[in-house]
Design a protein around this motif. Structure first.
Motif, PDB file in Angstrom:
ATOM      1  N   THR A  83       0.822  -1.219   0.000  1.00  0.00           N
ATOM      2  CA  THR A  83       0.000   0.000   0.000  1.00  0.00           C
ATOM      3  C   THR A  83       0.851   1.262   0.000  1.00  0.00           C
ATOM      4  N   GLY A  84       2.172   1.105   0.192  1.00  0.00           N
ATOM      5  CA  GLY A  84       3.075   2.246   0.236  1.00  0.00           C
ATOM      6  C   GLY A  84       3.454   2.674   1.637  1.00  0.00           C
ATOM      7  N   HIS A  85       2.773   2.183   2.654  1.00  0.00           N
ATOM      8  CA  HIS A  85       3.068   2.554   4.040  1.00  0.00           C
ATOM      9  C   HIS A  85       4.342   1.868   4.538  1.00  0.00           C
ATOM     10  N   LEU A  86       5.166   2.639   5.235  1.00  0.00           N
ATOM     11  CA  LEU A  86       6.342   2.092   5.898  1.00  0.00           C
ATOM     12  C   LEU A  86       5.932   1.701   7.313  1.00  0.00           C
ATOM     13  N   VAL A  87       6.213   0.456   7.708  1.00  0.00           N
ATOM     14  CA  VAL A  87       5.787  -0.062   9.009  1.00  0.00           C
ATOM     15  C   VAL A  87       6.936  -0.822   9.671  1.00  0.00           C
ATOM     16  N   VAL A  88       6.813  -1.004  10.997  1.00  0.00           N
ATOM     17  CA  VAL A  88       7.761  -1.855  11.713  1.00  0.00           C
ATOM     18  C   VAL A  88       7.514  -3.310  11.317  1.00  0.00           C
ATOM     19  N   CYS A  89       8.552  -4.093  11.405  1.00  0.00           N
ATOM     20  CA  CYS A  89       8.438  -5.527  11.138  1.00  0.00           C
ATOM     21  C   CYS A  89       9.472  -6.251  11.980  1.00  0.00           C
ATOM     22  N   GLY A  90       9.383  -7.550  12.007  1.00  0.00           N
ATOM     23  CA  GLY A  90      10.349  -8.313  12.767  1.00  0.00           C
ATOM     24  C   GLY A  90      10.439  -9.751  12.305  1.00  0.00           C
ATOM     25  N   CYS A  91      11.364 -10.445  12.920  1.00  0.00           N
ATOM     26  CA  CYS A  91      11.547 -11.862  12.648  1.00  0.00           C
ATOM     27  C   CYS A  91      11.952 -12.535  13.953  1.00  0.00           C
ATOM     28  N   VAL A  92      11.422 -13.717  14.164  1.00  0.00           N
ATOM     29  CA  VAL A  92      11.760 -14.499  15.337  1.00  0.00           C
ATOM     30  C   VAL A  92      11.996 -15.941  14.888  1.00  0.00           C
ATOM     31  N   ALA A  93      12.910 -16.611  15.560  1.00  0.00           N
ATOM     32  CA  ALA A  93      13.152 -18.028  15.294  1.00  0.00           C
ATOM     33  C   ALA A  93      12.484 -18.843  16.385  1.00  0.00           C
ATOM     34  N   ILE A  94      11.824 -19.904  15.982  1.00  0.00           N
ATOM     35  CA  ILE A  94      11.243 -20.850  16.925  1.00  0.00           C
ATOM     36  C   ILE A  94      11.983 -22.159  16.708  1.00  0.00           C
ATOM     37  N   ARG A  95      12.853 -22.451  17.653  1.00  0.00           N
ATOM     38  CA  ARG A  95      13.715 -23.618  17.529  1.00  0.00           C
ATOM     39  C   ARG A  95      12.981 -24.848  18.019  1.00  0.00           C
ATOM     40  N   GLY A  96      12.951 -25.877  17.191  1.00  0.00           N
ATOM     41  CA  GLY A  96      12.178 -27.075  17.498  1.00  0.00           C
ATOM     42  C   GLY A  96      12.910 -28.120  18.309  1.00  0.00           C
TER      43      GLY A  96
END
Length: 194
Positions: A83-96
């Motif tokens: 949509t053109g909006h700049l937003v915060v984002c993230g990444c997380v690891a879920i270790r199995g």
């Protein structure tokens, strides 16, 4: 007025996340790193930071690595929505662990989507955005070209909902979430259809 890209605005990080959750397929750090690097690049994330209580310009970037994920728990940045909006984002690891696969979840928090004015829910008993689904499917497809994975799922808080072994290579006919399912060297996208 605050911005959907502001790290310090706690409301941007609230109310869960819309995500592309990737089942990496092993607990090997090198494989997780390959998927993480490809994912960050494919999403065209701005920056890579370990803290959400400081704005990007107030902290030093961290390497986009498994080691940084381990140290900080999440990696954070900013991403431009379709949509053109700049937003915060993230990444997380879920270790199995030894008996299950690791997952990487790339997410945009619902609070940031609210702040950006993105419509992502239409009265169904679950969150959905066709715009975000298509965008995340494109990111997943680009990621897969550089670093293969066992499964990708798209939607609200979807990590671990299904797994590749349960699907046995077949997309469900009825889908409340989106699926990115490898079939050989090709990644097949099954959009949510309920």
């Amino acid at each position: 007025m605050t911005s959907a890209a502001a790290f310090r605005d706690r409301t941007n990080w609230s109310n869960g996340s819309y995500e592309l959750a990737i089942e990496v397929g092993s607990s090997d750090d090198a494989r997780i790193q390959a998927v993480l690097s490809a994912l960050w690049s494919s999403a065209d994330v701005r920056g890579c930071f370990g803290r959400s209580d400081r704005e990007p310009e107030e902290q030093d970037p961290v390497p986009c690595t498994v080691e940084s994920l381990t140290e900080f728990g999440h990696l954070r940045g900013q991403v431009r929505l379709p949509t053109g909006h700049l937003v915060v984002c993230g990444c997380v690891a879920i270790r199995g662990g030894d008996d299950s696969s690791d997952w990487l979840d790339f997410y945009v928090p619902v609070g940031a989507l609210d702040q950006a004015g993105l419509v992502y829910w239409d009265g169904r008993p679950f969150f959905r955005s066709a715009v975000l689904d298509e965008w995340l499917a494109t990111i997943g497809t680009e990621t897969f070209r550089s670093a293969s994975f066992d499964l990708g799922v798209i939607g609200f808080e979807v990590s671990g909902c299904p797994d590749a072994s349960t699907l046995a290579g077949k997309l469900p006919q009825t889908r409340d979430i989106g699926y990115l399912l490898p079939q050989g060297d090709v990644l097949r996208y099954g959009a949510a259809n309920t």
